[in-house]
Design a protein around this motif. Structure first.
Motif, short mmCIF file in Angstrom:
data_model
loop_
_atom_site.label_atom_id
_atom_site.label_comp_id
_atom_site.label_asym_id
_atom_site.label_seq_id
_atom_site.Cartn_x
_atom_site.Cartn_y
_atom_site.Cartn_z
N ILE A 39 -14.28 -8.19 -2.69
CA ILE A 39 -12.98 -8.44 -3.31
C ILE A 39 -12.21 -7.13 -3.38
N ALA A 40 -11.00 -7.12 -2.83
CA ALA A 40 -10.17 -5.91 -2.83
C ALA A 40 -8.81 -6.21 -3.48
N PHE A 41 -8.28 -5.20 -4.14
CA PHE A 41 -6.94 -5.26 -4.74
C PHE A 41 -6.10 -4.19 -4.05
N TYR A 42 -4.93 -4.58 -3.56
CA TYR A 42 -4.02 -3.66 -2.88
C TYR A 42 -2.74 -3.54 -3.69
N HIS A 43 -2.58 -2.38 -4.34
CA HIS A 43 -1.46 -2.08 -5.23
C HIS A 43 -0.34 -1.42 -4.40
N HIS A 44 0.72 -2.16 -4.16
CA HIS A 44 1.86 -1.65 -3.39
C HIS A 44 2.76 -0.80 -4.28
N THR A 45 2.98 0.44 -3.87
CA THR A 45 3.86 1.33 -4.62
C THR A 45 5.03 1.83 -3.77
N ARG A 46 4.89 1.77 -2.44
CA ARG A 46 5.93 2.29 -1.56
C ARG A 46 6.53 1.22 -0.65
N GLY A 47 5.76 0.25 -0.28
CA GLY A 47 6.23 -0.80 0.61
C GLY A 47 6.00 -2.15 -0.03
N SER A 48 6.52 -3.16 0.61
CA SER A 48 6.38 -4.51 0.06
C SER A 48 5.20 -5.23 0.72
N GLU A 62 1.77 -13.21 -4.41
CA GLU A 62 2.63 -13.91 -5.37
C GLU A 62 1.83 -14.41 -6.58
N ARG A 63 0.87 -13.61 -7.04
CA ARG A 63 0.08 -13.95 -8.22
C ARG A 63 -0.77 -15.21 -8.03
N ALA A 64 -1.12 -15.54 -6.80
CA ALA A 64 -2.02 -16.68 -6.55
C ALA A 64 -3.37 -16.36 -7.20
N ARG A 65 -3.99 -17.35 -7.79
CA ARG A 65 -5.25 -17.20 -8.51
C ARG A 65 -6.40 -17.08 -7.52
N MET A 66 -7.17 -16.01 -7.65
CA MET A 66 -8.29 -15.77 -6.74
C MET A 66 -9.54 -16.56 -7.11
N ALA A 67 -9.94 -16.55 -8.37
CA ALA A 67 -11.24 -17.09 -8.79
C ALA A 67 -11.50 -18.51 -8.28
N PRO A 68 -10.56 -19.46 -8.40
CA PRO A 68 -10.87 -20.82 -7.94
C PRO A 68 -11.11 -20.91 -6.43
N ALA A 69 -10.54 -19.98 -5.67
CA ALA A 69 -10.65 -20.03 -4.21
C ALA A 69 -11.80 -19.16 -3.68
N LEU A 70 -12.66 -18.69 -4.56
CA LEU A 70 -13.77 -17.85 -4.13
C LEU A 70 -15.11 -18.58 -4.21
N VAL A 71 -15.07 -19.87 -4.47
CA VAL A 71 -16.31 -20.65 -4.59
C VAL A 71 -16.26 -21.85 -3.65
N GLY A 72 -17.42 -22.33 -3.29
CA GLY A 72 -17.51 -23.53 -2.47
C GLY A 72 -16.90 -23.35 -1.10
N GLU A 73 -16.37 -24.43 -0.56
CA GLU A 73 -15.80 -24.42 0.78
C GLU A 73 -14.51 -23.61 0.90
N ALA A 74 -13.85 -23.33 -0.22
CA ALA A 74 -12.62 -22.55 -0.20
C ALA A 74 -12.88 -21.06 0.02
N ALA A 75 -14.09 -20.61 -0.29
CA ALA A 75 -14.41 -19.19 -0.25
C ALA A 75 -14.36 -18.62 1.16
N PRO A 76 -13.80 -17.42 1.30
CA PRO A 76 -13.86 -16.74 2.60
C PRO A 76 -15.27 -16.20 2.83
N ALA A 77 -15.65 -16.06 4.08
CA ALA A 77 -17.00 -15.61 4.41
C ALA A 77 -17.21 -14.13 4.14
N ILE A 78 -16.18 -13.29 4.32
CA ILE A 78 -16.38 -11.85 4.29
C ILE A 78 -15.61 -11.15 3.17
N ARG A 79 -14.32 -11.43 3.05
CA ARG A 79 -13.47 -10.62 2.17
C ARG A 79 -12.35 -11.45 1.57
N ALA A 80 -11.93 -11.05 0.36
CA ALA A 80 -10.74 -11.60 -0.28
C ALA A 80 -9.94 -10.42 -0.81
N ALA A 81 -8.61 -10.52 -0.75
CA ALA A 81 -7.77 -9.40 -1.19
C ALA A 81 -6.52 -9.91 -1.87
#
Length: 159
Positions: free
Chosen positions: A4-13, A92-111
């Motif tokens: 799980i990665a968080f990307y904090h934009h400070t210079r670009g969009s 756009e503030r989409a919720r990560m936790a519900p999409a990290l379990v079961g069939e919705a979960a990505p295999a390698i990475r979420a950001a």
């Protein structure tokens, strides 16, 4: 369990950096889901990815295009993962936790990509970090540098 990665934009969009992240993911052979919080943002991202750079093509689609399982990059505002994505980007503030379990979960990475100049997005990113840490996920936080690159600023748990 995906990284799980968080990307904090400070210079670009997000719109400026997302295409590059998608291109890098596709170059690795990864399938991608981009999840926004609203259908309006999905529609805007769809239009942007067709026109962000005139000399390149970034294959992607939405539910409206049909056959989502064939899309290398699938844009959605739902917690679905019809293309069996390896990586999942949240905007756009989409919720990560519900999409990290079961069939919705990505295999390698979420950001989560968020705009540091938007107080609501910043507060939401902090809340999601806390929630995911409490759920036991390993997290990494990247902040955009002066040059527009990414610098790792925090890691949980610390290694």
């Amino acid at each position: 369990m995906p990284e799980i990665a968080f990307y904090h934009h400070t210079r670009g969009s997000v719109e400026q950096t997302l295409p590059t992240l998608l291109e890098r993911s596709l170059a690795r052979g990864w399938r991608v889901v981009v999840q926004a919080a609203s259908a309006r943002r999905v529609k805007a991202l769809d239009a942007h990815l067709w026109s962000y750079r005139p000399e390149s093509f970034l294959p992607h689609g939405t539910k409206a295009d049909g056959a989502p399982e064939t899309q290398p990059v699938y844009l959605t505002c739902e917690e679905d993962n019809p293309n069996r994505a390896d990586v999942r980007f949240f905007v756009e503030r989409a919720r990560m936790a519900p999409a990290l379990v079961g069939e919705a979960a990505p295999a390698i990475r979420a950001a989560l990509l968020f705009d540091g100049a938007d107080d609501e997005e910043l507060a939401d990113a902090r809340a999601q970090w806390k929630e995911l840490r409490e759920l036991g996920y390993s997290l990494v936080y990247h902040q955009q540098s002066e040059s527009g690159g990414w610098e790792e600023k925090a890691r949980e748990p610390k290694v």
